[in-house]
Design an enzyme around this catalytic site. Structure first.
Site, short mmCIF file in Angstrom:
data_model
loop_
_atom_site.label_atom_id
_atom_site.label_comp_id
_atom_site.label_asym_id
_atom_site.label_seq_id
_atom_site.Cartn_x
_atom_site.Cartn_y
_atom_site.Cartn_z
N ARG A 150 -9.58 8.09 -0.72
CA ARG A 150 -10.52 8.53 0.31
C ARG A 150 -11.40 9.66 -0.19
O ARG A 150 -10.99 10.45 -1.04
CB ARG A 150 -9.74 9.02 1.54
N GLU A 203 -11.04 -9.36 3.11
CA GLU A 203 -9.76 -9.01 3.71
C GLU A 203 -10.01 -8.93 5.21
O GLU A 203 -10.81 -8.11 5.67
CB GLU A 203 -9.23 -7.68 3.17
N ASN A 245 0.85 -1.19 0.00
CA ASN A 245 0.00 0.00 0.00
C ASN A 245 0.89 1.24 0.00
O ASN A 245 1.70 1.43 0.91
CB ASN A 245 -0.89 -0.05 1.25
N ARG A 272 -7.13 12.84 1.11
CA ARG A 272 -6.04 13.32 1.95
C ARG A 272 -4.67 12.84 1.48
O ARG A 272 -3.67 13.44 1.81
CB ARG A 272 -6.25 12.92 3.41
N HIS A 275 -5.73 3.63 -1.33
CA HIS A 275 -7.05 3.94 -0.79
C HIS A 275 -7.42 5.34 -1.27
O HIS A 275 -6.78 6.32 -0.88
CB HIS A 275 -6.98 3.88 0.74
N THR A 291 -8.34 3.46 8.58
CA THR A 291 -9.54 2.63 8.68
C THR A 291 -9.59 1.98 10.06
O THR A 291 -8.62 1.36 10.48
CB THR A 291 -9.51 1.56 7.57
N HIS A 302 -3.75 -4.64 7.84
CA HIS A 302 -3.88 -3.49 8.74
C HIS A 302 -2.98 -3.66 9.96
O HIS A 302 -3.12 -4.62 10.71
CB HIS A 302 -5.32 -3.23 9.20
N GLU A 350 -8.78 0.46 -2.72
CA GLU A 350 -9.59 0.46 -1.50
C GLU A 350 -10.47 1.68 -1.54
O GLU A 350 -10.00 2.78 -1.85
CB GLU A 350 -8.68 0.63 -0.29
N HIS A 390 0.99 6.25 1.87
CA HIS A 390 1.73 7.22 2.67
C HIS A 390 2.89 7.87 1.93
O HIS A 390 3.48 8.82 2.42
CB HIS A 390 2.14 6.61 4.01
N1 PXP Z 1 -6.01 -3.04 4.35
C1 PXP Z 1 -6.96 -2.09 4.47
C2 PXP Z 1 -8.35 -2.44 4.09
C3 PXP Z 1 -6.63 -0.79 4.89
O1 PXP Z 1 -7.59 0.14 5.00
C4 PXP Z 1 -5.27 -0.49 5.16
C5 PXP Z 1 -4.89 0.91 5.52
O2 PXP Z 1 -5.10 1.76 4.43
C6 PXP Z 1 -4.32 -1.51 5.01
C7 PXP Z 1 -4.71 -2.78 4.63
C8 PXP Z 1 -2.86 -1.29 5.27
O3 PXP Z 1 -2.70 -0.98 6.62
P1 PXP Z 1 -1.27 -0.51 7.16
O4 PXP Z 1 -0.98 0.80 6.49
O5 PXP Z 1 -1.49 -0.39 8.62
O6 PXP Z 1 -0.29 -1.57 6.77
#
Ligand code: PXP
Length: 246
Positions: free
Chosen positions: A50, A156, A12, A54, A48, A106, A196, A75, A15
């Site tokens: 949003r 998931e 992901n 952001r 994601h 989330t 997550h 996402e 960030h």
């Molecule tokens: N899976 C989902 C559905 C999420 O919303 C997120 C955060 O955007 C992640 C995985 C990844 O989480 P993390 O950034 O804590 O690894």
């Protein structure tokens, strides 16, 4: 000899965009980060989009779908706006998540059981566009059964409570819930992903659950890359400065 079963990594890159949006400029580029991740073992790239934009912007998703060789997993909340965007950009996968404007990230899984009809409509629209749909759910058998009823291809499992456990006993309890739910979901025909809060300390245990196909990991990988990339970044800047003083 038994062949090792494989597990896929979805990286992901939200960030990277968080860092870019802190200055509202055009770097660092999450798409460039996605290509580096892909070259180094990522099996898919997750972003994601949003409602408040952001971090990831619409143009990031558009470019990602155009340039990455791996699967793009979008996402998003199951809103009409997001479903329209997904149906037009056609990522490989969509993961529907609950979204609250004020949350930092989330915070939990979808209440699929309380919203089967509406989620079924969203899933149906996405699947009609050729998109594979997964639902982000807590490790709760009722939510998992409702996910299948709603027509999802995958779930998931939210690993946040496992990751945030304050002591080994709570963590073991959360781990057992995830393990049992993964088994149950696979037995009723759902692909099982998880994610997550997974980091360099807590991922191995989850990744050993044989029913899990893919882990989606963001924050810890981006955070680690800031530190491990620091050496090169400082050396390169110092070189530019010194070579300008001939
Ligand atoms: N899976 C989902 C559905 C999420 O919303 C997120 C955060 O955007 C992640 C995985 C990844 O989480 P993390 O950034 O804590 O690894």
């Amino acid at each position: 000899m038994n062949a090792k079963s494989s597990i896929l990594l979805g990286v992901n890159v939200d960030h990277v965009a968080t860092l870019r949006e802190a200055r509202k400029i055009d770097y660092p580029d999450p798409v460039e980060a996605a290509l580096v991740a892909e070259k180094n073992g990522a099996d898919s790239i997750t972003v994601h989009l949003r409602e408040d934009r952001r971090h990831i912007q619409d143009h990031d998703v558009e470019r990602l779908v155009a340039v990455t060789n791996s699967r793009v997993n979008l996402e998003m909340a199951a809103t009409r706006e997001m479903i329209d965007i997904a149906c037009s950009l056609k990522p490989f996968d969509c993961c529907l998540v609950p979204e609250k404007r004020e949350e930092l990230t989330t915070e939990g899984g979808l209440d699929v059981m309380g919203d089967v009809d509406q989620l079924s409509d969203s899933i149906h629209r996405l699947k009609k566009s050729g998109i594979k749909v997964s639902l982000f759910v807590d490790p709760d058998p009722k939510q998992i059964e409702s996910s299948r009823l709603a027509g999802a291809d995958a779930i998931e499992i939210h690993t946040g409570l496992y990751a945030d456990s304050l002591n080994p006993r709570d963590q073991e309890y959360e781990f057992d819930r995830i393990k049992e739910c993964a088994k149950h979901a696979k037995s009723i025909g759902l692909q099982v992903n998880a994610g997550h809060g997974l980091n360099y300390e807590n991922t191995a245990l989850i990744s050993a659950i044989p029913e899990i196909t893919e882990l989606n990991i963001g924050h810890s990988i981006i955070a680690r890359s800031v530190i491990t990339g620091m050496a090169e970044a400082v050396k390169e800047m110092k070189k530019i400065m010194e070579s300008s003083r001939k």
